[in-house]
Motif scaffolding. Structure first.
Motif: not given
Length: 419
Positions: A65-73, A337-350, A410-411
């Motif tokens: 299922r994860q492979a199929a989702q990455l293929i769709e992405m 010191p800097d949360p860097q919210t723009w940089c590889n934040p966890p648990d984001r989605g397409l 992301l998927v």
């Protein structure tokens, strides 16, 4: 493709650009019209090798299922980033990409990302060595497109981060590289972007968009002023949220305000000409933390700009590649010191899939610009350790490298969901 107002303009030279930048009050901007055809199918480039490897590994270990989702992405249309090269080799590589897109009857979205002091020498450092080198690079890039159809997003961060720039509010830009001449660096940046706009706008089937940052960054008046200085009146508009995670809902508001602010300061009342600093924004009278207050800024534009036809305003596109869950907030109580919210934040989605059916007259398209699954950089949240405390202390991949953990997030958290 319809002939837009900017295509009817003669290409301006650098002397005209310099005169415009030197003027105390900008000249009225001519309106842009949408150049991306409604209903067009966008181009899907060949997948990142890291994605292919990850899909094969997931399949081999029974994670179908994860492979199929990455293929769709990876089968979803995405932009092609052009970040270097030169001369004939650059022309041929761009030509090959747009030719493949034409063969599939699709529209390629190309990101031109090679301006000097790119990303102010941070995670995505690089770029051409001089103004002359950049102009030659743009010429070779444009030659690769030729008469083919393409959409070009010109220099992400190119207006959000300007070396040695004094903002509309009189404050000094934080980006002050020692290698750049403080007396000329900002003017050089605008001259290069104007040159690129004119070179690309001269192509018969190319639309071009400038950096409009995003709704959690520059205020409306500041970015409107920069866009005018960069030649937005001769482009097809601007882009928002590239490589970021802000919600589409907020970008649609933000983009419409920028378009109206550009109009207000260039073609509005005589007494408002050049006063982009008077424009209402996401910061005032709206409260950036409370979206329900953004109607206050809507009201300001209704009163001060009114109902201007869409074909007299700059258009925009929105990067929706990773904003399905919106922006990330660092956990309460952290001491980074800097949360860097723009940089590889966890648990984001397409986010929303690429389309021209945006439902908004000024929004030409939703696009996947940042390649989902590629790292934003080696984020360490300002700790100086080289390790990411938001991700359990791992060392994030370098900017642009494949990030398997993020790809799966992301998927998994895609909104709307993948099949």
């Amino acid at each position: 493709m319809a002939l837009t107002p900017r295509r009817r303009r003669a290409v301006t030279g650098l002397a005209a650009v310099a005169a415009t930048l030197a003027a105390a009050v900008p000249l009225p901007a001519a309106p842009a019209a949408a150049a991306i055809r409604d209903g067009v199918t966008f181009y899907t480039p060949r997948p990142d090798h890291g994605a292919v490897t990850q899909i094969a590994r997931l399949t081999a270990t029974g994670h179908f299922r994860q492979a199929a989702q990455l293929i769709e992405m990876v089968r979803t249309p995405q932009a092609v980033w052009v970040t270097g090269g030169s001369g004939h080799a650059l022309t041929q590589s761009v030509k090959a990409e747009v030719s493949r897109a034409a063969g599939k009857k699709t529209l390629p979205v190309l990101v031109a990302y090679n301006i000097p002091f790119r990303d102010c020498s941070q995670y995505s450092a690089g770029g051409a060595a001089s103004v002359a080198d950049y102009q030659a690079w743009i010429d070779a890039f444009a030659a690769g497109i030729g008469n083919r159809e393409a959409a070009v997003l010109l220099e992400p961060d190119g207006l959000g981060i300007i070396p040695w720039y004094t903002t509309i509010n009189g404050s000094q830009e934080w980006c002050q590289p020692a290698e750049a001449d403080p007396a000329t660096a900002a003017a050089d940046r605008f001259a290069m972007l104007n040159y690129a706009v004119d070179a690309l706008a001269a192509l018969p089937r190319t639309s071009v968009y400038l950096d409009g940052t995003h709704s959690a960054w520059l205020g409306v008046g500041d970015i409107a002023d920069r866009l005018v200085k960069a030649g937005v009146d001769r482009a097809d508009g601007f882009f928002l949220n590239v490589s970021n995670y802000e919600t589409t809902e907020r970008q649609l508001k933000f983009g419409s305000w920028i378009a109206k602010c550009v109009y207000y300061g260039t073609a509005g009342p005589e007494w408002a000409r050049g006063h982009f600093d008077w424009c209402a924004s996401q910061y005032y009278p709206a409260d950036p933390a409370d979206f329900s207050t953004w109607v206050r800024t809507d009201a300001w534009y209704a009163e001060n700009v009114g109902d201007v036809p869409a074909d007299r305003l700059a258009h925009f596109v929105v990067d929706t590649s990773r904003n399905g869950q919106g922006p990330w907030t660092a956990p309460a109580g952290v001491t980074w010191p800097d949360p860097q919210t723009w940089c590889n934040p966890p648990d984001r989605g397409l986010g929303l899939r690429p389309t021209t059916a945006t439902g908004e007259p000024l929004a030409d398209a939703f696009l996947w610009v940042k390649t989902p699954g590629q790292s934003d950089g080696q984020c360490d949240r300002g700790t100086g350790t080289g390790h990411d405390p938001a991700r359990g202390g791992i060392a994030d991949p370098a900017a642009g490298a494949w990030f398997p953990e993020q790809a799966l997030e992301l998927v998994t958290y895609a909104n709307p969901p993948l099949r």
